[in-house]
Design a protein around this motif. Structure first.
Motif, short mmCIF file in Angstrom:
data_model
loop_
_atom_site.label_atom_id
_atom_site.label_comp_id
_atom_site.label_asym_id
_atom_site.label_seq_id
_atom_site.Cartn_x
_atom_site.Cartn_y
_atom_site.Cartn_z
N ALA A 1 79.23 -57.48 -9.18
CA ALA A 1 80.32 -58.30 -9.72
C ALA A 1 79.85 -59.19 -10.87
O ALA A 1 80.50 -59.26 -11.91
CB ALA A 1 80.92 -59.18 -8.63
N LEU A 2 78.73 -59.88 -10.66
CA LEU A 2 78.30 -60.90 -11.61
C LEU A 2 76.79 -60.87 -11.76
O LEU A 2 76.04 -60.87 -10.78
CB LEU A 2 78.74 -62.29 -11.12
N VAL A 3 76.35 -60.84 -13.03
CA VAL A 3 74.93 -60.92 -13.37
C VAL A 3 74.76 -62.09 -14.32
O VAL A 3 75.37 -62.13 -15.39
CB VAL A 3 74.44 -59.62 -14.05
N ASN B 1 77.87 -71.70 -19.98
CA ASN B 1 78.03 -70.51 -19.14
C ASN B 1 76.97 -70.48 -18.03
O ASN B 1 75.78 -70.63 -18.30
CB ASN B 1 77.92 -69.25 -19.98
N CYS B 2 77.43 -70.28 -16.81
CA CYS B 2 76.53 -70.22 -15.66
C CYS B 2 77.32 -69.65 -14.47
O CYS B 2 78.54 -69.54 -14.52
CB CYS B 2 75.97 -71.60 -15.31
N ALA B 3 76.60 -69.30 -13.41
CA ALA B 3 77.26 -68.75 -12.23
C ALA B 3 78.24 -69.74 -11.62
O ALA B 3 79.33 -69.37 -11.17
CB ALA B 3 76.20 -68.36 -11.19
N GLU B 4 77.86 -71.03 -11.62
CA GLU B 4 78.71 -72.05 -11.01
C GLU B 4 80.05 -72.18 -11.72
O GLU B 4 81.04 -72.57 -11.10
CB GLU B 4 77.97 -73.40 -11.00
N TRP B 5 80.06 -71.86 -13.03
CA TRP B 5 81.33 -71.92 -13.77
C TRP B 5 82.30 -70.88 -13.19
O TRP B 5 83.46 -71.19 -12.89
CB TRP B 5 81.07 -71.63 -15.26
N CYS B 6 81.82 -69.67 -13.03
CA CYS B 6 82.66 -68.60 -12.49
C CYS B 6 83.10 -68.92 -11.07
O CYS B 6 84.28 -68.74 -10.71
CB CYS B 6 81.86 -67.28 -12.52
N ILE B 7 82.17 -69.41 -10.26
CA ILE B 7 82.49 -69.75 -8.87
C ILE B 7 83.56 -70.85 -8.82
O ILE B 7 84.53 -70.77 -8.05
CB ILE B 7 81.21 -70.18 -8.12
N SER B 8 83.40 -71.87 -9.67
CA SER B 8 84.38 -72.96 -9.70
C SER B 8 85.75 -72.47 -10.15
O SER B 8 86.78 -72.91 -9.63
CB SER B 8 83.90 -74.07 -10.65
N PRO C 1 81.85 -68.47 -24.89
CA PRO C 1 81.92 -69.57 -23.92
C PRO C 1 83.00 -69.36 -22.86
O PRO C 1 84.13 -68.97 -23.18
CB PRO C 1 82.23 -70.80 -24.78
N LEU C 2 82.66 -69.67 -21.62
CA LEU C 2 83.62 -69.55 -20.52
C LEU C 2 84.69 -70.63 -20.60
O LEU C 2 85.80 -70.44 -20.10
CB LEU C 2 82.90 -69.64 -19.17
N TYR C 3 84.38 -71.77 -21.22
CA TYR C 3 85.38 -72.83 -21.26
C TYR C 3 86.57 -72.44 -22.13
O TYR C 3 87.63 -73.05 -22.07
CB TYR C 3 84.76 -74.15 -21.75
N HIS C 4 86.41 -71.38 -22.91
CA HIS C 4 87.45 -70.91 -23.82
C HIS C 4 88.14 -69.69 -23.21
O HIS C 4 87.57 -68.97 -22.39
CB HIS C 4 86.80 -70.55 -25.16
N CYS C 5 89.38 -69.43 -23.63
CA CYS C 5 90.13 -68.27 -23.11
C CYS C 5 89.37 -66.96 -23.26
O CYS C 5 89.49 -66.08 -22.40
CB CYS C 5 91.47 -68.15 -23.85
N PHE C 6 88.63 -66.80 -24.34
CA PHE C 6 87.91 -65.55 -24.59
C PHE C 6 86.98 -65.25 -23.41
O PHE C 6 86.91 -64.12 -22.92
CB PHE C 6 87.11 -65.68 -25.90
N GLY C 7 86.27 -66.27 -22.94
CA GLY C 7 85.33 -66.06 -21.84
C GLY C 7 85.99 -65.99 -20.48
O GLY C 7 85.79 -65.05 -19.71
N MET C 8 86.83 -67.00 -20.17
CA MET C 8 87.33 -67.08 -18.79
C MET C 8 88.54 -66.19 -18.51
O MET C 8 88.76 -65.81 -17.37
CB MET C 8 87.66 -68.53 -18.42
N VAL C 9 89.31 -65.83 -19.54
CA VAL C 9 90.48 -64.97 -19.34
C VAL C 9 90.14 -63.52 -19.70
O VAL C 9 90.11 -62.64 -18.85
CB VAL C 9 91.70 -65.46 -20.14
N MET C 10 89.88 -63.28 -20.99
CA MET C 10 89.58 -61.92 -21.43
C MET C 10 88.29 -61.41 -20.79
O MET C 10 88.16 -60.21 -20.52
CB MET C 10 89.47 -61.90 -22.96
#
Length: 545
Positions: free
Chosen positions: A38-40, A81-88, A236-245
């Motif tokens: 799932a996540l690397v 960007n980090c694993a904790e970002w995705c988990i949160s 960046p995950l904080y942006h739509c490109f990272g966290m949505v797309m």
């Protein structure tokens, strides 16, 4: 059915929208692909299968419950960007907690504004990033928060270490999480993202499960993502490109998410693609230019790549051609949108010919509508320039606690006014001419920076170029070109002006050139043309006559 003479387009209706929350979609994927990767997260040296990620997400969601987070509460996240970002991201969505994305580049005043404007009660933060001490900034600010959770292993006393959340979560029965998750519906707000305006304070685009889950899903559908795909996400995950797309596009398709580093590094990105045998890669044009021009690119086997997205800024034609030929991304697509539309409203397709993939931003996404209007609000004819508007499932709920800003952006018929100038051809493909405010009027002639930038990309020495207008007493505005050269190449102002003669209209030839190694930009790679204007005006003002 598209209107043949009007600049109006309705996307395909054959793809059904997902009628579920982000938590439900995640659990569905976990059930289908439990043992798939799932996540690397390469810089943290951690890997999760979907089953392992689900266990971690649920444990941390239970920890958030132990801390007292209620549906509708706001949880800020201020971290690279980090694993904790995705988990949160997933854990908060399972609780109906609204995640507030905070730009890692923000400093005291910006952070203070966002925390107060959103009414954040909780914050997950990094210890530091790029020389900035997040703990010290928060200690100076002393925000009114119920808890600050630090990703640093040994934070100051007033911070709760992330490492203690697992123990907190284990004390909360799983049934409490299931009950909370079952109480949610997909039209509820789940995310606030602050748009970086050039004037005034940022506005918090408030997005629902339905908004961003479906947008990530539709982007992934266009790319043909499957559980066999592996996507490198250096944006960046904080942006739509990272966290949505990125994240949600992968979650809805069982695709592996790969973070090469906490911030963008071209060599680490190239290495991640090669060593992880990635099939997809995301980036903004400046990132792809850095990858293409990196001296060690040849050491990396990139042959597994097939697809990806270039977005976040206008995509130069010559860069796109090189991405296809030199990075093996034969199915690369361009996506266009804005935070307020979750973000993507237009996208090229895998079967579009090269010409359309390098000269347009594609056609209207499934289940959405786009139109182009004049200053009176009338839909213009095909081929005519006007303002692009979008309507449909992707349009935000509104700006957080800003009804006036919401009314200015979304009209009574539900159209989001983008502020971008565009044209639509007879087949529904849209070309972006630039921002309304970026258009240059020189001596009564309209000059569109995008057109001029594409022209300069055909010069063999030019790696990147940005065109801006500055005030001029005689012509109203004059044209300035900021130019970055390919390694080992150079040209001077006279050479470039001479090269323009006979190739473009004389009024489009820049009067001033500035040669740079980098452009002012946001952490998402968006060019800050307003800063370029300020710098150019100041430098030219101080030059001797």
């Amino acid at each position: 059915m598209d209107q043949p003479n009007q600049s109006y387009s309705r996307g395909a209706q054959d793809k059904t929208l997902l009628a579920m929350t982000i938590g439900q979609a995640f659990d569905h994927t976990v059930a289908q692909h439990a043992d798939g990767e799932a996540l690397v997260v390469r810089h943290q040296q951690c890997r999760y299968t979907w089953r392992q990620l689900a266990a971690t997400v649920d444990l941390h969601a239970r920890a958030f419950l132990a801390l007292g987070m209620q549906t509708g509460d706001r949880l800020g996240i201020w971290a690279p960007n980090c694993a904790e970002w995705c988990i949160s991201q997933i854990a908060s969505a399972k609780l109906g907690v609204i995640l507030v994305n905070i730009n890692p580049a923000y400093r005291t005043s910006e952070l203070d504004y966002v925390l107060k404007q959103s009414g954040c009660q909780w914050l997950v933060c990094a210890g530091s990033f790029k020389g900035s001490d997040y703990h010290a900034i928060l200690q100076e600010l002393s925000p009114d928060l119920r808890s600050m959770i630090s990703l640093d292993p040994s934070p100051p006393a007033e911070f709760l270490p992330w490492s203690q959340l697992a123990a907190l979560g284990s004390g909360v029965p799983p049934e409490q999480l299931h009950t909370r998750q079952a109480s949610l519906h997909f039209d509820q707000a789940v995310n606030i993202q602050y748009t970086s305006g050039t004037t005034g304070f940022p506005k918090g685009a408030t997005l629902s499960h339905h908004n961003i889950l479906n947008n990530g899903y539709m982007v992934g559908e266009s790319l043909g993502l499957t559980a066999q795909d592996r996507l490198v996400i250096p944006v960046p995950l904080y942006h739509c490109f990272g966290m949505v797309m990125g994240n949600l596009g992968c979650i809805t398709h069982g695709t592996t998410m790969i973070y090469p580093n906490d911030g963008f590094d071209p060599l680490l990105t190239l290495t991640a693609v090669a060593e992880e045998r990635a099939t997809g890669l995301y980036g903004v044009p400046t990132m792809f230019i850095a990858l293409l021009d990196h001296p060690r690119r040849g050491e990396c086997d990139l042959s597994t790549l097939r697809t990806g997205i270039m977005a976040g800024a206008t995509c130069p034609i010559e860069v796109m051609r090189r991405v296809i030929s030199e990075l093996h991304m034969g199915e690369v697509q361009i996506a266009y949108g804005m935070t307020e539309t979750s973000p993507v409203s237009l996208q090229t397709g895998a079967n579009d010919d090269l010409e359309r993939r390098v000269t347009t931003v594609g056609r209207t996404q499934p289940q959405l509508e786009n139109k182009i209007i004049d200053t009176d609000g009338n839909t213009v004819a095909r081929g005519e320039i006007g303002e692009l508007c979008t309507r449909g499932y992707s349009v935000m709920l509104g700006y957080w606690n800003n009804p006036e800003g919401t009314r200015d952006a979304i009209d009574d018929a539900g159209w989001m006014h983008t502020g971008d100038l565009a044209t639509m051809d007879e087949h529904g493909y849209v070309c972006i001419a630039g921002r309304n405010k970026d258009m240059i009027i020189r001596g009564g002639e309209n000059v569109y920076p995008r057109e001029l930038e594409e022209f300069f990309f055909t010069h063999p020495a030019v790696a990147d170029v940005q065109i801006i207008g500055i005030p001029d007493a005689r012509y109203g505005e004059e044209i300035v070109a900021w130019v970055k050269f390919h390694p080992g190449h150079v040209a001077n102002e006279l050479e470039l002006q001479t090269w323009c003669k006979g190739r473009i209209a004389h009024f489009k030839t820049p009067k001033h050139f500035k040669f740079v190694d980098e452009f002012p930009m946001t952490v998402t790679g968006k060019i800050q043309k307003f800063r370029m204007r300020e710098i150019s005006i100041e430098e030219l003002r101080t030059q001797p006559n």
